[in-house]
Write a protein that holds these residues in place. Structure first.
Motif, PDB file in Angstrom:
ATOM      1  N   LEU A 127       0.770  -1.043   0.030  1.00  0.00           N
ATOM      2  CA  LEU A 127       0.001  -0.016   0.033  1.00  0.00           C
ATOM      3  C   LEU A 127       0.926   1.221   0.076  1.00  0.00           C
ATOM      4  N   SER A 128       2.073   1.215  -0.242  1.00  0.00           N
ATOM      5  CA  SER A 128       2.969   2.177  -0.382  1.00  0.00           C
ATOM      6  C   SER A 128       3.811   2.316  -1.630  1.00  0.00           C
ATOM      7  N   CYS A 129       3.837   3.426  -1.874  1.00  0.00           N
ATOM      8  CA  CYS A 129       4.723   3.555  -3.379  1.00  0.00           C
ATOM      9  C   CYS A 129       5.334   5.061  -3.409  1.00  0.00           C
ATOM     10  N   TYR A 130       6.815   4.863  -3.161  1.00  0.00           N
ATOM     11  CA  TYR A 130       7.449   6.380  -2.893  1.00  0.00           C
ATOM     12  C   TYR A 130       8.777   6.369  -4.046  1.00  0.00           C
ATOM     13  N   THR A 131       8.635   7.501  -4.768  1.00  0.00           N
ATOM     14  CA  THR A 131       9.782   7.469  -5.803  1.00  0.00           C
ATOM     15  C   THR A 131      10.176   8.914  -6.028  1.00  0.00           C
ATOM     16  N   SER A 132      11.301   9.138  -6.575  1.00  0.00           N
ATOM     17  CA  SER A 132      11.844  10.356  -7.049  1.00  0.00           C
ATOM     18  C   SER A 132      11.386  10.553  -8.726  1.00  0.00           C
ATOM     19  N   GLU A 133      10.697   9.352  -9.207  1.00  0.00           N
ATOM     20  CA  GLU A 133      10.389   9.919 -10.665  1.00  0.00           C
ATOM     21  C   GLU A 133       9.184  10.668 -11.009  1.00  0.00           C
ATOM     22  N   THR A 134       9.088  11.372 -11.910  1.00  0.00           N
ATOM     23  CA  THR A 134       8.004  12.331 -11.943  1.00  0.00           C
ATOM     24  C   THR A 134       7.411  12.169 -13.476  1.00  0.00           C
ATOM     25  N   ILE A 135       6.175  12.982 -13.645  1.00  0.00           N
ATOM     26  CA  ILE A 135       5.607  12.625 -14.874  1.00  0.00           C
ATOM     27  C   ILE A 135       4.890  14.123 -15.111  1.00  0.00           C
ATOM     28  N   GLN A 136       4.926  14.325 -16.468  1.00  0.00           N
ATOM     29  CA  GLN A 136       4.284  15.623 -16.987  1.00  0.00           C
ATOM     30  C   GLN A 136       2.826  15.565 -16.948  1.00  0.00           C
TER      31      GLN A 136
END
Length: 220
Positions: A127-136
């Motif tokens: 139930l967790s989802c952490y990231t430095s990836e981004t989306i426009q």
């Protein structure tokens, strides 16, 4: 790998007259129909159809359902875009016993970037989802979203995703707890207001009851 999502199904309705509609309740992996029995709706509900189409890593997953639904969730469209795909949803309603409001029309794919940047990720086992990836973000997807979903009963799954979402999806087609044919669904949606920055925090969106699908995020 789980295919992910499908969100939607729909709901219930009629005006507050004291009368209750009878509506067909069913769920299927088709965009056109499903077969089920008639149920009595709450007095303020209509007969609703819900349709969602998930494109995750190139795999299309349609989900169609009929049920009772609140008036404020009628004739809506929404979408969520994340790192490996997009989910588009739509609803339709009608106001006579066991009526069929027709196949909902999904919103068009977003094309033009709107200046909002959100973090994006997908987890098929927590139930967790952490990231430095981004989306426009594009089009009318002007909110950054975190969605957490847990299924139990006839099927067990934990999933989470981050991405861009429409305001409609955040405020109406999101957070819900429901049971359907032995499947317990607990889905939480957290969104931030759209601004031209990367969002890391989230707040709980407006809670709305949705009768979801049998296989929400998954299909192996």
């Amino acid at each position: 790998m789980n295919t992910l999502i499908g969100i939607l199904g729909v709901l219930s309705v009629l005006v507050s007259t004291g009368d209750s509609l009878s509506c067909i309740k069913c769920l299927g992996s088709s965009k056109e129909t499903c077969i089920g029995s008639s149920v009595t709706c709450p007095s303020d509900n209509l007969c609703a159809n819900g349709y969602s189409l998930t494109n995750a890593a190139g795999t299309l997953t349609p989900v169609f359902n009929r049920d009772c639904g609140p008036r404020n969730q009628c004739n809506l469209t929404g979408s969520v875009t994340f790192n490996i795909g997009v989910v588009r949803v739509a609803t339709t309603c009608c106001s006579t016993d066991n009526c069929d409001p027709g196949i909902p029309t999904l919103p068009s794919n977003n094309i033009q970037q709107n200046g909002l940047t959100c973090r994006t990720c997908y987890s098929g086992n927590s139930l967790s989802c952490y990231t430095s990836e981004t989306i426009q973000c594009k089009g009318v997807e002007n909110k950054c979203l975190l969605m957490e979903k847990q299924l139990s009963g006839t099927f067990f799954s934990k999933e989470a995703l981050r991405g861009c979402a429409t305001d409609t999806y955040c405020s109406l087609l999101g957070t819900q707890t429901a049971s359907y044919d032995g499947l317990n669904i607990d889905m939480k949606v957290f969104c931030t207001s759209g601004t031209n920055s990367v969002h890391g925090g989230f707040f709980l969106s407006t809670t709305a009851f949705l009768v979801l699908l049998k296989y929400l995020f998954f299909l192996n």
